[in-house]
Write an enzyme that holds these catalytic residues in place. Structure first.
Site, PDB file in Angstrom:
ATOM      1  CG  ASP A   1      -2.067  -1.202   1.350  1.00 17.51           C
ATOM      2  OD1 ASP A   1      -1.994  -1.939   0.373  1.00 17.51           O
ATOM      3  OD2 ASP A   1      -2.907  -1.261   2.162  1.00 17.51           O
TER       4      ASP A   1
ATOM      5  CB  CYS B   1      -1.899  -6.571   0.327  1.00 19.51           C
ATOM      6  SG  CYS B   1      -3.506  -6.600  -0.824  1.00 19.51           S
TER       7      CYS B   1
ATOM      8  CG  ASP C   1      -3.302  -5.086  -4.747  1.00 19.14           C
ATOM      9  OD1 ASP C   1      -4.413  -4.760  -4.369  1.00 19.14           O
ATOM     10  OD2 ASP C   1      -2.127  -5.052  -4.088  1.00 19.14           O
TER      11      ASP C   1
ATOM     12  CG  HIS D   1      -5.487  -0.715  -2.148  1.00 21.80           C
ATOM     13  ND1 HIS D   1      -5.472  -1.062  -0.666  1.00 21.80           N
ATOM     14  CD2 HIS D   1      -4.864   0.381  -1.947  1.00 21.80           C
ATOM     15  CE1 HIS D   1      -5.168  -0.013   0.119  1.00 21.80           C
ATOM     16  NE2 HIS D   1      -4.697   1.079  -0.639  1.00 21.80           N
TER      17      HIS D   1
ATOM     18  CG  ASP E   1      -3.157   3.999  -0.236  1.00 23.90           C
ATOM     19  OD1 ASP E   1      -2.631   5.037   0.282  1.00 23.90           O
ATOM     20  OD2 ASP E   1      -3.753   3.184   0.568  1.00 23.90           O
TER      21      ASP E   1
HETATM   22  N1  ARG Z   1     -10.342  -3.224  -2.457  1.00 22.25           N
HETATM   23  C1  ARG Z   1      -9.965  -4.441  -2.301  1.00 22.25           C
HETATM   24  C2  ARG Z   1     -11.274  -5.312  -2.383  1.00 22.25           C
HETATM   25  O1  ARG Z   1     -12.080  -5.144  -1.196  1.00 22.25           O
HETATM   26  C3  ARG Z   1      -8.817  -5.151  -1.580  1.00 22.25           C
HETATM   27  C4  ARG Z   1      -7.643  -4.368  -2.088  1.00 22.25           C
HETATM   28  C5  ARG Z   1      -6.461  -4.891  -1.200  1.00 22.25           C
HETATM   29  N2  ARG Z   1      -5.323  -4.413  -1.607  1.00 22.25           N
HETATM   30  C6  ARG Z   1      -4.229  -3.954  -0.977  1.00 22.25           C
HETATM   31  N3  ARG Z   1      -3.028  -3.751  -1.653  1.00 22.25           N
HETATM   32  N4  ARG Z   1      -4.458  -3.870   0.552  1.00 22.25           N
HETATM   33  O2  ARG Z   1     -11.669  -6.481  -2.992  1.00 22.25           O
END
Ligand code: ARG
Length: 362
Positions: free
Chosen positions: A118, A347, A247, A245, A196
């Site tokens: 992050d 992550c 990913d 995010h 981020d």
């Molecule tokens: N926002 C994404 C979801 O709820 C999770 C992403 C988590 N990624 C991270 N690098 N902390 O599916």
């Protein structure tokens, strides 16, 4: 240059251009001291209504000790797996997330140092500290300071965008979810650049980014201008109604192989037209398993040790089969307890060095 001069050149400790070249050195996060941050509109925005209720109720409290312990154990297993494959693993410094800090107009306590992805954006030899929009993450870089100083002394570039002031003007105080079907409405304004690092994903000269509840247009523009003409920073509009995010939406696994969330990428961007694109299999995380700040689609947040080797959650049979059917070895690691904290293998790590060079894959 004569050959002797070439071999005498010290190798930069930081060097990574994509998500799949052979991994040589990585930072793995820690969950020690993890706390729910003070309640704030920006914290709630990317969460579901149920998650928001938990964050309001437990604001400022530590995460449950048994869950911290179980997640810590899984992180240690990930470290063993990576080290067993010859990857050098580094860990952040332990910090006290209960200590208050602030700036004119606000104060906060911290969150955790579980997700180096992050915070740290590595592009080539440059390690960039993200100017995070959450007040509870304003000092996230401190946990990595020892490592960053070491990498800098050994020749890495070390960059930090203008330090965000995070005043009330950055946030939409009366923010509410956009109505179904309406375009994404971010909780942050364009008051100053914030992003981020995990809202960016790297494919050599092409880097994909999304605006989210933590990344604004100025933040993306800062990265674009900072990286200059060697890179193309593409902003993607994905169909994620609570984006934070990229990913767990779009994961390049290897040259020519893209894993996508089945709903968040309704139209695969044109640039990937020569790539093989597959949808992530439905997650197998059972209902009732605590997921404080992610959806179950965290199942697609995998880590590539190299383009033929994927770390997958030990109970995630469908993801293991997907990897194998795509010609990859699937390396299982239990990570479900870690998932509760909002991330998975991608992550929880930041690749510091992958063997490879700057290339174009499109
Ligand atoms: N926002 C994404 C979801 O709820 C999770 C992403 C988590 N990624 C991270 N690098 N902390 O599916």
């Amino acid at each position: 240059m004569r050959e002797s001069e070439v071999s005498a050149e010290p190798e930069c400790p930081v060097s990574s251009y994509n998500e799949w070249d052979p991994l040589e050195e990585v930072i793995v996060g820690i969950v020690d001291g993890a706390r729910f941050p003070p309640w704030h509109v920006a914290v709630g925005a990317p969460l579901s209504p149920e998650q928001r209720a938990v964050f309001r109720e437990r604001a400022g409290q530590p995460f449950p000790a048994d869950q911290v312990a179980a997640a810590r154990d899984e992180l240690d297993q990930l470290v063993d797996i990576l080290e067993g494959r010859g990857v050098k693993v580094r860990r952040p410094d332990v910090r006290d997330h209960g200590r208050a800090y602030g700036a004119p107009g606000w104060s906060s306590t911290g969150l955790y140092d579980a997700m180096p992805r992050d915070l740290l954006l590595v592009v080539g030899q440059d390690v960039i500290e993200a100017p995070m929009a959450w007040r509870s993450r304003a000092h996230a870089a401190s946990a990595y300071r020892t490592l960053l100083k070491e990498y800098f002394q050994q020749g890495a570039r070390w960059s930090s965008p203008p330090k965000p002031e995070l005043p009330d003007e950055l946030y939409v105080a009366d923010w509410t979810d956009q109505p179904d079907g309406e375009p994404f409405r971010s909780v942050i304004t364009e008051y100053e650049p914030t992003f981020d690092a995990a809202d960016f994903i790297r494919c050599g000269r092409d880097i994909f980014a999304q605006r989210s509840h933590v990344t604004n247009a100025l933040g993306i523009e800062w990265v674009r201008r900072h990286l200059g003409d060697d890179y193309r920073v593409h902003e993607l509009r994905l169909a994620d109604d609570h984006p934070m995010h990229i990913d767990a939406s779009l994961m390049p696994l290897a040259e020519g192989k893209l894993l996508i969330h089945p709903e968040r990428v309704p139209e695969v961007p044109d640039i990937f037209k020569d790539w093989e694109v597959r949808s992530a299999p439905a997650p197998v995380i059972p209902d009732g398993h605590p997921l404080y700040l992610t959806t179950k689609w965290i199942n697609m947040n995998v880590l590539m040790i190299d383009e033929g080797t994927m770390v997958v959650e030990a109970q995630d049979e469908p993801m293991r089969r997907l990897a194998e059917s795509w010609g990859m070895e699937a390396v299982p690691c239990p990570f479900r307890n870690f998932n509760s904290f909002g991330g998975s293998f991608h992550c929880a790590t930041t690749d510091i060095r992958r063997r490879g060079s700057l290339r174009s894959y499109f």
